[in-house]
Motif scaffolding. Sequence first.
Motif, short mmCIF file in Angstrom:
data_model
loop_
_atom_site.label_atom_id
_atom_site.label_comp_id
_atom_site.label_asym_id
_atom_site.label_seq_id
_atom_site.Cartn_x
_atom_site.Cartn_y
_atom_site.Cartn_z
N THR A 89 0.84 -1.19 0.00
CA THR A 89 0.00 0.00 0.00
C THR A 89 0.88 1.24 0.00
O THR A 89 1.76 1.39 0.84
N ARG A 90 0.62 2.12 -0.94
CA ARG A 90 1.44 3.33 -1.02
C ARG A 90 1.00 4.34 0.03
O ARG A 90 -0.19 4.66 0.13
N ARG A 120 7.08 14.67 -9.12
CA ARG A 120 6.03 15.47 -9.75
C ARG A 120 5.00 14.55 -10.43
O ARG A 120 3.78 14.80 -10.36
N LYS A 121 5.48 13.52 -11.07
CA LYS A 121 4.58 12.57 -11.75
C LYS A 121 3.57 11.97 -10.77
O LYS A 121 2.40 11.79 -11.10
N HIS A 122 4.02 11.69 -9.55
CA HIS A 122 3.15 11.07 -8.56
C HIS A 122 2.53 12.10 -7.60
O HIS A 122 1.93 11.72 -6.60
N PRO A 174 0.61 11.65 6.70
CA PRO A 174 1.69 11.55 5.72
C PRO A 174 2.95 10.89 6.30
O PRO A 174 3.18 10.93 7.51
N VAL A 175 3.71 10.28 5.42
CA VAL A 175 5.05 9.80 5.75
C VAL A 175 6.03 10.90 5.35
O VAL A 175 6.13 11.24 4.16
N ILE A 235 13.54 5.34 -2.15
CA ILE A 235 12.31 5.36 -1.35
C ILE A 235 11.08 5.12 -2.23
O ILE A 235 10.17 4.37 -1.86
N LEU A 236 11.05 5.72 -3.41
CA LEU A 236 9.93 5.48 -4.31
C LEU A 236 9.89 4.01 -4.78
O LEU A 236 8.80 3.42 -4.91
N ASP A 237 11.05 3.44 -5.01
CA ASP A 237 11.10 2.00 -5.36
C ASP A 237 10.60 1.15 -4.19
O ASP A 237 9.90 0.16 -4.39
N HIS A 238 10.99 1.55 -2.98
CA HIS A 238 10.57 0.80 -1.78
C HIS A 238 9.05 0.71 -1.69
O HIS A 238 8.51 -0.35 -1.33
N TYR A 239 8.37 1.79 -2.03
CA TYR A 239 6.91 1.81 -1.96
C TYR A 239 6.25 1.47 -3.29
O TYR A 239 5.03 1.64 -3.45
N GLN A 240 7.05 1.02 -4.25
CA GLN A 240 6.58 0.54 -5.54
C GLN A 240 5.83 1.61 -6.34
O GLN A 240 4.82 1.33 -7.00
#
Length: 267
Positions: free
Chosen positions: A4-5, A37-39, A200-201, A260-265
């Motif tokens: 879950t993101r 920015r994309k996310h 938020p994280v 970190i973005l990879d970690h949360y997929q």
Amino acid sequence: MTLTRPALVVVTDLDGTLLDHHHYDFVAALPALERLRKHRIPVVLNTSKTRAEVQQWRAQLDNHHPYVIENGGAILWPTEQGERVQSLGKPRHAILEVLARIQTQLSLTLEGFSHWTTDELMTHTGLAQGPAEQAMARRYSEPLLWPKEQPLERFSQALAEHDLQGLRGGRFLHVQGQHDKSDALGPLREHYHHELGQAPVIVALGDGDNDRAMLAQADWAVVIRSPNHSPLQVDAKAGRKTMLPAGIGPFGWNQAIHHILDHYQFD
């Protein structure tokens, strides 16, 4: 199993972290910035810089999120009418009055922004004239040129007697009220909890002593390597993740954000 993101919010120092220490550029961090920015992940600038300075960097970064100036001196909240200022620090004129008394009391020769012309600040920092003028427009702090080998104990004690403190940044000792970059995290958490609909994280990134408290309050504490000093030591805390990317300045910033973005997929 799909992870879950979370609702991520990036809170970052500028000098020596997102910006290169010597050249003040962020080219190496552009891939990570574009991915954020994309996310639609907010990037909150939390810096020792002034409001005028940060406004210029926000324009270059195409950043429209809240931002924090002068080591937690104030939070600037964008509004339809412009910006709302939430002051957290003491006014600079009161700080300068105290410094004048301490200088006499301790027989010190203090040298800082209030003593310099724009040209002299340009010499000390390598800034061009426009950015130097923006740096001089301080509201909540007075940066001093304090030799790293010179003891701080007596000076720090004298500041504390007036409810002030000195925080070391990348280049200067910032004299200010009893606040720091971490004081903005509570209001930011509350704001983004309301805006994003979940707690938020907080991902915090910094390289200097004045980032230590901010990193200590974050969910992810990313220590960025500096070409001028050894990496910060951040105490381990239950539930907090720490990172020390290999790259220096914006190179390390880019590496950390991608990790970190990879970690949360995130794609």
